[in-house]
Scaffold this motif. Structure first.
Motif, mmCIF file in Angstrom:
data_model
loop_
_atom_site.group_PDB
_atom_site.id
_atom_site.type_symbol
_atom_site.label_atom_id
_atom_site.label_comp_id
_atom_site.label_asym_id
_atom_site.label_seq_id
_atom_site.Cartn_x
_atom_site.Cartn_y
_atom_site.Cartn_z
ATOM 1 N N ALA A 1 0.857 -1.188 0.000
ATOM 2 C CA ALA A 1 0.000 0.000 0.000
ATOM 3 C C ALA A 1 0.887 1.229 0.000
ATOM 4 N N VAL A 2 0.836 1.989 -1.089
ATOM 5 C CA VAL A 2 1.671 3.182 -1.231
ATOM 6 C C VAL A 2 0.760 4.396 -1.070
ATOM 7 N N LEU A 3 1.022 5.183 -0.041
ATOM 8 C CA LEU A 3 0.131 6.283 0.315
ATOM 9 C C LEU A 3 0.862 7.618 0.191
ATOM 10 N N ALA A 4 0.330 8.499 -0.675
ATOM 11 C CA ALA A 4 0.872 9.847 -0.783
ATOM 12 C C ALA A 4 0.404 10.631 0.442
ATOM 13 N N ARG A 5 1.333 10.954 1.313
ATOM 14 C CA ARG A 5 1.005 11.526 2.618
ATOM 15 C C ARG A 5 0.320 12.888 2.470
ATOM 16 N N LYS A 6 -0.860 13.012 3.089
ATOM 17 C CA LYS A 6 -1.619 14.257 3.071
ATOM 18 C C LYS A 6 -2.032 14.604 4.494
ATOM 19 N N HIS A 7 -2.173 15.889 4.773
ATOM 20 C CA HIS A 7 -2.624 16.318 6.091
ATOM 21 C C HIS A 7 -4.150 16.388 6.072
ATOM 22 N N PHE B 1 -5.610 0.244 6.315
ATOM 23 C CA PHE B 1 -4.570 -0.646 5.798
ATOM 24 C C PHE B 1 -3.832 -1.342 6.946
ATOM 25 N N GLN B 2 -3.611 -0.623 8.033
ATOM 26 C CA GLN B 2 -2.926 -1.203 9.180
ATOM 27 C C GLN B 2 -3.709 -2.376 9.761
ATOM 28 N N MET B 3 -5.035 -2.295 9.724
ATOM 29 C CA MET B 3 -5.893 -3.314 10.309
ATOM 30 C C MET B 3 -6.415 -4.317 9.280
ATOM 31 N N ALA B 4 -5.959 -4.207 8.041
ATOM 32 C CA ALA B 4 -6.526 -5.002 6.947
ATOM 33 C C ALA B 4 -6.488 -6.500 7.208
ATOM 34 N N ALA B 5 -5.397 -6.984 7.778
ATOM 35 C CA ALA B 5 -5.263 -8.432 7.991
ATOM 36 C C ALA B 5 -6.334 -8.972 8.926
ATOM 37 N N SER B 6 -6.873 -8.119 9.794
ATOM 38 C CA SER B 6 -7.850 -8.588 10.785
ATOM 39 C C SER B 6 -9.249 -8.723 10.201
ATOM 40 N N PHE B 7 -9.554 -8.005 9.106
ATOM 41 C CA PHE B 7 -10.908 -8.120 8.561
ATOM 42 C C PHE B 7 -10.965 -8.637 7.129
ATOM 43 N N ALA B 8 -9.814 -8.931 6.517
ATOM 44 C CA ALA B 8 -9.815 -9.492 5.168
ATOM 45 C C ALA B 8 -10.251 -10.954 5.208
ATOM 46 N N THR C 1 -0.735 -9.921 4.140
ATOM 47 C CA THR C 1 0.179 -9.004 4.822
ATOM 48 C C THR C 1 0.239 -7.733 3.992
ATOM 49 N N VAL C 2 -0.043 -6.605 4.612
ATOM 50 C CA VAL C 2 -0.021 -5.324 3.911
ATOM 51 C C VAL C 2 1.195 -4.534 4.374
ATOM 52 N N TYR C 3 2.046 -4.185 3.415
ATOM 53 C CA TYR C 3 3.232 -3.379 3.683
ATOM 54 C C TYR C 3 2.891 -1.936 3.311
ATOM 55 N N ARG C 4 2.911 -1.043 4.294
ATOM 56 C CA ARG C 4 2.521 0.346 4.052
ATOM 57 C C ARG C 4 3.744 1.227 3.882
ATOM 58 N N THR C 5 3.709 2.030 2.836
ATOM 59 C CA THR C 5 4.787 2.998 2.591
ATOM 60 C C THR C 5 4.163 4.372 2.412
ATOM 61 N N HIS C 6 4.635 5.338 3.192
ATOM 62 C CA HIS C 6 4.113 6.700 3.143
ATOM 63 C C HIS C 6 5.132 7.601 2.453
ATOM 64 N N ILE C 7 4.690 8.284 1.417
ATOM 65 C CA ILE C 7 5.553 9.163 0.631
ATOM 66 C C ILE C 7 4.858 10.515 0.508
ATOM 67 N N ASP C 8 5.605 11.600 0.694
ATOM 68 C CA ASP C 8 5.007 12.932 0.622
ATOM 69 C C ASP C 8 4.270 13.129 -0.692
ATOM 70 N N ARG D 1 5.684 -8.446 -4.869
ATOM 71 C CA ARG D 1 4.379 -8.215 -4.259
ATOM 72 C C ARG D 1 3.297 -8.869 -5.108
ATOM 73 N N ASP D 2 2.227 -9.318 -4.470
ATOM 74 C CA ASP D 2 1.092 -9.903 -5.181
ATOM 75 C C ASP D 2 0.157 -8.836 -5.720
ATOM 76 N N GLY D 3 0.293 -7.647 -5.235
ATOM 77 C CA GLY D 3 -0.527 -6.541 -5.701
ATOM 78 C C GLY D 3 -0.046 -5.245 -5.078
ATOM 79 N N ILE D 4 -0.355 -4.134 -5.738
ATOM 80 C CA ILE D 4 0.022 -2.814 -5.240
ATOM 81 C C ILE D 4 -1.233 -1.946 -5.240
ATOM 82 N N ILE D 5 -1.467 -1.260 -4.131
ATOM 83 C CA ILE D 5 -2.605 -0.349 -4.011
ATOM 84 C C ILE D 5 -2.048 1.056 -3.782
ATOM 85 N N ILE D 6 -2.461 1.999 -4.614
ATOM 86 C CA ILE D 6 -1.898 3.345 -4.571
ATOM 87 C C ILE D 6 -2.971 4.375 -4.234
#
Length: 356
Positions: free
Chosen positions: A80-86, A97-104, A109-116, A134-139
């Motif tokens: 999961a690639v997230l463009a960081r926003k305020h 995304f952090q809790m995804a494994a608990s309700f999928a 396993t979701v690897y989160r990356t935060h980029i400005d 990776r098996d998939g990428i979510i942007i």
């Protein structure tokens, strides 16, 4: 001399036991590359269930002497690639995304990356670097041509999904989100009804980068165009300096007693600053306020009456839907999965007890 029987998948070595169990032999037998064999046997991800079955069949047929992975126990590895926003919405999406494994519904396993969000080249480079394992990428990112080009380059290697806001001309696998044009139109219908006896709507136009906000704004303004009531809209463009936008809004409201409603396509720091300033000036700002997406502050404002209506995008449902689509791509879920998630309209009477 080694004789390879393609039809039945056996190795015959002049009176010896079969020895063909190296990655190269398995790859040749399965009709895939050695890198694919490595990803399957070492459970690195990035391989469809169909291909996994081929590789594992070949490995067993060739007498591989190692413990082979079980397909049913495979865990999807999703980036999961997230463009960081305020914004409150960004925080909720990141938590989902952090809790995804608990309700999928599948092991994931979701690897989160935060980029400005002002670093699209860095985002594009990261997507390229992680695609092979990776098996998939979510942007979640802005509509930028460099990011679109990188997604397009990976279209045949790994499923790449956009979530909440789309990236146009990217050849992405799917876009998961609400009907943003419809959400904007719903807000417009409410505002038009409020102003049916006269009055105007103050509309805070979005920044250009987020496609979802542009779609909401487009749906909202187009409704008034079709109704022949465009002159009822007073549109304010955001400026880089928040205080300048806030001052402009205050001046317009104080000089225009015909404002009956306010609509914003997003819920961000500028809007929260505006609402806090309204608490001491309720007489001038006594009109209906419609915004998007819940957070702690908007719930407080709903209860106090400072905000009247919130149109929510349900990011947790979007994350679940995106994982389901990637699961289906790998043969681990049904193919009949809709990309659309229903948006929800909240007032002070139906505030949810919990959300993320």
């Amino acid at each position: 001399m080694i004789v390879f029987d393609q039809a039945i998948g056996n190795d015959q070595t002049m009176g010896q036991k079969p020895k063909h169990n190296r990655f190269e032999d398995i790859a040749r037998h399965a009709g895939v590359g050695t890198a694919t064999v490595d990803r399957v046997l070492n459970e690195r991800g990035g391989v469809s269930v169909k291909t996994m079955k081929k590789v594992l069949y070949s490995a067993r047929t060739l007498g591989t002497r190692r413990v082979l992975p079980e397909i049913d126990q495979r865990t999807l590895r999703i980036e999961a690639v997230l463009a960081r926003k305020h914004s409150a919405y960004y925080d909720r999406l990141a938590k989902a995304f952090q809790m995804a494994a608990s309700f999928a519904n599948v092991p994931v396993t979701v690897y989160r990356t935060h980029i400005d969000d002002d670093a699209p080249d860095k985002l594009a480079a990261h997507v390229r670097d992680v695609a092979s394992y990776r098996d998939g990428i979510i942007i979640y990112g802005n509509n930028h041509p460099n990011v679109a080009a990188q997604i397009s380059a990976l279209a045949h290697q790994v499923p790449v999904l956009t979530i909440s806001t789309d990236i146009l001309h990217s050849n992405r696998h799917s876009h998961v989100g609400i009907n943003d044009i419809g959400a904007g139109q719903s807000a417009a219908k409410l505002c038009e009804a409020i102003c049916r006896g006269g009055g105007q709507v103050l509309v805070i136009a979005p920044e250009k980068h987020a496609q979802s906000l542009q779609d909401r704004f487009g749906g909202f303004t187009e409704f008034f165009n079709v109704m022949g009531k465009r002159d009822q809209l007073v549109i304010i463009k955001r400026e880089p300096i928040l205080d300048h936008t806030l001052s402009k809004i205050r001046n317009i409201v104080r000089q225009n007693p015909n404002i009956r409603a306010l609509y914003s396509t997003t819920n961000d720091d500028m809007l929260e600053m505006l609402f806090k300033s309204l608490q001491s000036d309720t007489q001038n700002f006594d009109f209906v306020k419609i915004v998007h997406d819940l957070d702690k502050e908007t719930i407080t404002h709903l209860r106090s009456g400072l905000i009247d209506i919130v149109i929510d995008s349900n990011p947790a449902r979007q994350v679940l839907r995106a994982i389901e689509i990637i699961s289906a791509h790998h043969g681990m879920a049904t193919e009949s999965i809709s990309e659309l998630v229903d948006f929800q309209i909240f007032t002070s009477d139906n505030i949810p007890e919990s959300y993320f």
